[in-house]
Motif scaffolding. Structure first.
Motif, PDB file in Angstrom:
ATOM      1  N   VAL A  19       0.011   5.823 -11.000  1.00 32.21           N
ATOM      2  CA  VAL A  19      -1.227   5.999 -10.241  1.00 32.21           C
ATOM      3  C   VAL A  19      -1.376   4.818  -9.288  1.00 32.21           C
ATOM      4  O   VAL A  19      -1.325   3.652  -9.708  1.00 32.21           O
ATOM      5  N   VAL A  20      -1.557   5.121  -7.998  1.00 39.09           N
ATOM      6  CA  VAL A  20      -1.694   4.095  -6.962  1.00 39.09           C
ATOM      7  C   VAL A  20      -2.808   4.497  -6.009  1.00 39.09           C
ATOM      8  O   VAL A  20      -3.380   5.583  -6.115  1.00 39.09           O
ATOM      9  N   ARG A  21      -3.090   3.615  -5.054  1.00 35.92           N
ATOM     10  CA  ARG A  21      -4.024   3.980  -3.986  1.00 35.92           C
ATOM     11  C   ARG A  21      -3.624   3.226  -2.722  1.00 35.92           C
ATOM     12  O   ARG A  21      -3.121   2.096  -2.783  1.00 35.92           O
ATOM     13  N   TRP A  22      -3.818   3.891  -1.611  1.00 42.61           N
ATOM     14  CA  TRP A  22      -3.570   3.253  -0.319  1.00 42.61           C
ATOM     15  C   TRP A  22      -4.674   2.258  -0.008  1.00 42.61           C
ATOM     16  O   TRP A  22      -5.842   2.483  -0.306  1.00 42.61           O
ATOM     17  N   ARG A  23      -4.288   1.153   0.610  1.00 44.29           N
ATOM     18  CA  ARG A  23      -5.252   0.203   1.150  1.00 44.29           C
ATOM     19  C   ARG A  23      -5.342   0.420   2.653  1.00 44.29           C
ATOM     20  O   ARG A  23      -4.468   1.033   3.262  1.00 44.29           O
ATOM     21  N   ARG A  24      -6.385  -0.092   3.243  1.00 46.16           N
ATOM     22  CA  ARG A  24      -6.569   0.102   4.687  1.00 46.16           C
ATOM     23  C   ARG A  24      -5.502  -0.615   5.509  1.00 46.16           C
ATOM     24  O   ARG A  24      -5.257  -0.260   6.664  1.00 46.16           O
ATOM     25  N   ASP A  25      -4.846  -1.623   4.898  1.00 42.53           N
ATOM     26  CA  ASP A  25      -3.802  -2.338   5.634  1.00 42.53           C
ATOM     27  C   ASP A  25      -2.431  -1.678   5.496  1.00 42.53           C
ATOM     28  O   ASP A  25      -1.417  -2.223   5.933  1.00 42.53           O
ATOM     29  N   GLY A  26      -2.386  -0.492   4.868  1.00 47.41           N
ATOM     30  CA  GLY A  26      -1.127   0.236   4.755  1.00 47.41           C
ATOM     31  C   GLY A  26      -0.302  -0.126   3.544  1.00 47.41           C
ATOM     32  O   GLY A  26       0.803   0.400   3.359  1.00 47.41           O
ATOM     33  N   LEU A  27      -0.820  -1.013   2.694  1.00 50.42           N
ATOM     34  CA  LEU A  27      -0.134  -1.366   1.462  1.00 50.42           C
ATOM     35  C   LEU A  27      -0.661  -0.516   0.313  1.00 50.42           C
ATOM     36  O   LEU A  27      -1.712   0.114   0.416  1.00 50.42           O
ATOM     37  N   LEU A  28       0.094  -0.513  -0.793  1.00 53.15           N
ATOM     38  CA  LEU A  28      -0.282   0.263  -1.966  1.00 53.15           C
ATOM     39  C   LEU A  28      -0.598  -0.671  -3.135  1.00 53.15           C
ATOM     40  O   LEU A  28       0.069  -1.692  -3.317  1.00 53.15           O
ATOM     41  N   ASP A  29      -1.597  -0.302  -3.920  1.00 55.20           N
ATOM     42  CA  ASP A  29      -1.931  -1.016  -5.144  1.00 55.20           C
ATOM     43  C   ASP A  29      -1.568  -0.144  -6.337  1.00 55.20           C
ATOM     44  O   ASP A  29      -1.851   1.066  -6.357  1.00 55.20           O
ATOM     45  N   PHE A  30      -0.957  -0.749  -7.352  1.00 56.57           N
ATOM     46  CA  PHE A  30      -0.617  -0.042  -8.585  1.00 56.57           C
ATOM     47  C   PHE A  30      -1.810  -0.074  -9.525  1.00 56.57           C
ATOM     48  O   PHE A  30      -2.404  -1.129  -9.754  1.00 56.57           O
ATOM     49  N   GLY A  58       3.219  -3.129  -2.235  1.00 53.01           N
ATOM     50  CA  GLY A  58       3.745  -3.096  -0.874  1.00 53.01           C
ATOM     51  C   GLY A  58       3.720  -1.736  -0.219  1.00 53.01           C
ATOM     52  O   GLY A  58       2.893  -0.879  -0.513  1.00 53.01           O
ATOM     53  N   ARG A  59       4.695  -1.541   0.655  1.00 51.22           N
ATOM     54  CA  ARG A  59       4.805  -0.296   1.411  1.00 51.22           C
ATOM     55  C   ARG A  59       6.218   0.259   1.269  1.00 51.22           C
ATOM     56  O   ARG A  59       7.130  -0.441   0.813  1.00 51.22           O
ATOM     57  N   PRO A  60       6.454   1.508   1.666  1.00 51.69           N
ATOM     58  CA  PRO A  60       7.782   2.102   1.522  1.00 51.69           C
ATOM     59  C   PRO A  60       8.847   1.307   2.278  1.00 51.69           C
ATOM     60  O   PRO A  60       8.613   0.829   3.388  1.00 51.69           O
ATOM     61  N   ILE A  61      10.025   1.188   1.671  1.00 50.92           N
ATOM     62  CA  ILE A  61      11.131   0.502   2.322  1.00 50.92           C
ATOM     63  C   ILE A  61      11.760   1.431   3.350  1.00 50.92           C
ATOM     64  O   ILE A  61      11.318   2.565   3.547  1.00 50.92           O
ATOM     65  N   LEU A  62      12.804   0.974   3.999  1.00 51.61           N
ATOM     66  CA  LEU A  62      13.499   1.721   5.045  1.00 51.61           C
ATOM     67  C   LEU A  62      13.904   3.116   4.556  1.00 51.61           C
ATOM     68  O   LEU A  62      14.395   3.271   3.441  1.00 51.61           O
ATOM     69  N   ASN A  63      13.690   4.133   5.410  1.00 52.55           N
ATOM     70  CA  ASN A  63      14.103   5.517   5.134  1.00 52.55           C
ATOM     71  C   ASN A  63      13.515   6.066   3.836  1.00 52.55           C
ATOM     72  O   ASN A  63      14.149   6.856   3.125  1.00 52.55           O
ATOM     73  N   THR A  64      12.301   5.629   3.522  1.00 46.33           N
ATOM     74  CA  THR A  64      11.621   6.048   2.298  1.00 46.33           C
ATOM     75  C   THR A  64      10.202   6.482   2.633  1.00 46.33           C
ATOM     76  O   THR A  64       9.538   5.864   3.468  1.00 46.33           O
ATOM     77  N   PRO A 117      -7.345  10.418   0.291  1.00 39.60           N
ATOM     78  CA  PRO A 117      -7.730   9.438   1.324  1.00 39.60           C
ATOM     79  C   PRO A 117      -7.448   7.998   0.885  1.00 39.60           C
ATOM     80  O   PRO A 117      -7.211   7.704  -0.290  1.00 39.60           O
ATOM     81  N   VAL A 118      -7.511   7.101   1.849  1.00 36.77           N
ATOM     82  CA  VAL A 118      -7.378   5.669   1.581  1.00 36.77           C
ATOM     83  C   VAL A 118      -8.431   5.245   0.552  1.00 36.77           C
ATOM     84  O   VAL A 118      -9.596   5.653   0.633  1.00 36.77           O
ATOM     85  N   GLY A 119      -8.010   4.479  -0.443  1.00 36.17           N
ATOM     86  CA  GLY A 119      -8.927   3.971  -1.456  1.00 36.17           C
ATOM     87  C   GLY A 119      -9.126   4.874  -2.650  1.00 36.17           C
ATOM     88  O   GLY A 119      -9.743   4.464  -3.637  1.00 36.17           O
ATOM     89  N   VAL A 120      -8.587   6.087  -2.594  1.00 36.89           N
ATOM     90  CA  VAL A 120      -8.752   7.044  -3.698  1.00 36.89           C
ATOM     91  C   VAL A 120      -7.473   7.063  -4.542  1.00 36.89           C
ATOM     92  O   VAL A 120      -6.379   7.229  -4.005  1.00 36.89           O
ATOM     93  N   PRO A 121      -7.587   6.897  -5.852  1.00 33.07           N
ATOM     94  CA  PRO A 121      -6.393   6.920  -6.705  1.00 33.07           C
ATOM     95  C   PRO A 121      -5.712   8.282  -6.688  1.00 33.07           C
ATOM     96  O   PRO A 121      -6.359   9.335  -6.602  1.00 33.07           O
ATOM     97  N   ALA A 144       6.386   7.594   0.942  1.00 30.16           N
ATOM     98  CA  ALA A 144       5.525   7.571  -0.241  1.00 30.16           C
ATOM     99  C   ALA A 144       4.352   8.521  -0.010  1.00 30.16           C
ATOM    100  O   ALA A 144       3.709   8.476   1.048  1.00 30.16           O
ATOM    101  N   HIS A 145       4.088   9.372  -0.995  1.00 25.87           N
ATOM    102  CA  HIS A 145       2.968  10.313  -0.913  1.00 25.87           C
ATOM    103  C   HIS A 145       2.053  10.064  -2.108  1.00 25.87           C
ATOM    104  O   HIS A 145       2.508  10.063  -3.256  1.00 25.87           O
ATOM    105  N   VAL A 146       0.779   9.840  -1.841  1.00 24.58           N
ATOM    106  CA  VAL A 146      -0.214   9.666  -2.903  1.00 24.58           C
ATOM    107  C   VAL A 146      -1.007  10.963  -2.963  1.00 24.58           C
ATOM    108  O   VAL A 146      -1.761  11.284  -2.033  1.00 24.58           O
TER     109      VAL A 146
END
Length: 590
Positions: A376-387, A310-316, A329-333, A318-320
């Motif tokens: 280790v995660v990566r941003w997706r283009r839709d603003g969600l994160l993958d573990f 998912g994405r960061p919750i309220l008042n949170t 960048p998006v898509g890079v672990p 996330a930095h990759v």
């Protein structure tokens, strides 16, 4: 919510919100009289019950912090936790007092004197000042240095979580249910901060069913309970959710939960897809280390067709970041760092360890901190994160966070062990085991049975390795590091009690040996081998009981297996029952 609405259900016991509120107030007054207050700790060593929930909220109403004591933990570990936190009082009852460590200030809630004292206290609202920056709870997690570490979480994070959940989770589900009060199954250990997911629903006025230890670990029984009591929300690890689905949780011909909350480990795509394709059911993944209040990220099946944290919750935030703390960048672990209101204060009395994990936040206000998750995660283009995995050796076993270093430290404290390495193996798909690799300190190898018993007295059950493999030396890479890929797969004789059992003597024992071997992913099992000694655990219990049902056409309960964990004992029990012969002779080859 009205005062006479049902708040809590535990077996045959039911409390309304008015009854719960009065009990919480009386307990809060009792705790205040024992010294509870801001940044003072109250240790809670109670069974899963209405009383446990009331005591937990009473600690918070007194403005103090609670320390949950898991009844299944070794007394030595509980004693360490109590010593580290220095609680003003340890709260328990006579039924489990013998599982608690010795402590000078103990309150047994069913003691006649305490019962009388509580009866004299007022059930009216307690006027205690709650400091949002004070500690709300201390939860211990596995420690890489050989000692468990206590994470200190302030009230502010709980408040933020409540507001976030109200908007992101509660409202959509309540709206889809026509605005009615929902029923929530409380299945998570109170020593997990994930247990708050159910309690937050209670705060919102919904009905929470507190399931006892036996039922919460019995997947078939739990699935049946959810159908019978029309449970709307269930919160489990993905591994357990898969077992519940196999037991009929999402079947068309029964009541299905409107929401399946997941957390504690990565979600398999097969489970995510099943939740997406089941009408009227929403899946929601909650990600978060204990160092950030309850959860940090969230995302559901309405957000993504594939599994996501998912994405960061309220008042949170996330930095990759890469190894130089630069955003990727998006898509890079990259490694996930988190900051915001939910950040824990740190590790109790461990300033060096705190400084190493709670680092300066270059992206926020001056003086701000962020937590280095190690994930280790990566941003997706839709603003969600993958573990994607871990950057260190930390592992997850059945949703529990485990530092192999803590187990290795316990192993090498034995004079017969010179070196030790602990890894997670999945030699059979779906069966994850901890395996310990040992180098003897002398010419004689260590007594692995005695070693296992020693670990069981110090560590929680889920941290005791299933296999002990003795090697002449640990394999190393050219850089001198442990070569995990070169560690051999454990054999049956390497398992804690494997390879020592007698051969089956009749058709019943042969059939059970085959069922045990199938479930545990072993080539063979002897009749003296115990299910749990061979690496069986709560998530595999239901698979075993299902296998017995398929082979014999008879049902066994979790308690039957707990009382008779060996093939021989279980076979004798089955033989005494009607229909105790296997119905499929092919499962019992000669």
């Amino acid at each position: 919510m009205t005062p006479d609405a049902v708040a809590l259900v535990a077996g045959e016991r039911v409390w309304t919100f008015a009854e719960l509120d009065a009990r919480v107030n009386r307990l809060a007054r009792l705790f205040l009289a024992r010294g509870a207050g801001p940044d003072r700790v109250v240790a809670l060593g109670l069974p899963r019950s209405l009383e446990m929930v009331a005591a937990l909220f009473a600690v918070l109403r007194a403005g103090a912090a609670y320390l949950p004591l898991e009844l299944d933990y070794p007394v030595e570990r509980l004693a360490y936790m109590v010593e580290e936190t220095g609680p003003v009082v340890l709260v328990t009852d006579s039924g489990v007092r013998d599982r608690m460590p010795e402590f000078p200030s103990v309150l047994e809630l069913d003691d006649p004197a305490v019962v009388a004292e509580l009866a004299e206290l007022s059930g009216d609202a307690v006027d205690a000042v709650v400091d949002l920056d004070a500690a709300a709870y201390v939860i211990f997690t596995s420690g890489s240095t050989g000692r468990p570490k206590g994470v200190v979480t302030p009230y502010r994070g709980l408040t933020n979580m409540q507001v976030n959940h109200r908007e992101a989770i509660f409202h959509p589900v309540v709206e889809s249910a026509g605005g009615r009060t929902l029923r929530i199954a409380h299945t998570v250990s109170f020593s997990f901060d994930m247990s708050w997911e159910e309690l937050l629903w209670l705060v919102e006025g919904h009905e929470v069913h507190v399931l006892d230890e036996s039922l919460r670990r019995d997947a078939e029984g739990l699935a049946a309970y959810c159908a019978e009591h029309a449970v709307d929300v269930i919160n489990v690890t993905p591994s357990y959710a898969q077992t519940l689905v196999e037991c009929g949780l999402l079947d068309d011909d029964r009541h299905r939960p409107a929401l399946v909350l997941l957390g504690g480990e990565a979600v398999p795509e097969s489970l995510w897809t099943r939740l997406c394709e089941t009408p009227g059911v929403m899946g929601y993944n909650l990600y978060g280390p204990t160092e950030y209040t309850i959860n940090t990220l969230g995302g559901g099946t309405l957000d993504s067709a594939t599994a996501t944290v998912g994405r960061p919750i309220l008042n949170t935030r996330a930095h990759v970041l890469d190894s130089r703390l630069r955003p990727v960048p998006v898509g890079v672990p990259g490694e996930l760092y988190v900051s915001g209101i939910g950040l824990a204060r740190g590790y109790l009395d461990r300033p060096g360890l705190t400084a190493g994990r709670f680092v300066a936040d270059p992206f926020g206000e001056p003086g701000g901190r962020m937590y280095r998750t190690g994930d280790v995660v990566r941003w997706r283009r839709d603003g969600l994160l993958d573990f994607l995995g871990r950057v260190d050796d930390q592992v997850k076993i059945r949703g529990y966070r485990v530092e192999p270093g803590e187990i290795e430290d316990a192993l090498t404290s034995d004079p017969e062990v010179a070196q030790a390495a602990v890894v997670v193996r999945e030699d059979t798909p779906g069966v994850r085991r901890l395996a310990a690799y040992l180098v003897p300190a002398g010419p004689d190898g260590p007594d692995t049975a005695a070693l296992r018993g020693s670990l069981a007295a110090r560590l929680p059950e889920y941290m005791v390795p299933s296999a002990f493999v003795v090697l002449d030396a640990l394999p190393l890479t050219v850089n001198g590091k442990l070569d995990r890929k070169a560690l051999p797969a454990p054999t049956a004789s390497d398992l804690a009690a494997g390879g020592s059992g007698r051969a089956p003597r009749d058709t019943v024992e042969k059939t059970l040996c085959n069922v045990f071997a199938d479930v545990l992913g072993l080539p063979e099992v002897g009749i003296d081998d115990g299910f749990f000694d061979l690496g069986g655990h709560s998530l595999l219990v239901m698979s075993l009981l299902h296998g017995v049902r398929e082979a014999f056409g008879t049902d066994l309960g979790v308690g039957d297996l707990l009382a008779r964990p060996t093939v021989a004992d279980l076979a004798a029990f089955l033989t005494e029952r009607p229909g105790g012969e296997p119905r499929d002779a092919e499962r019992a080859p000669s």
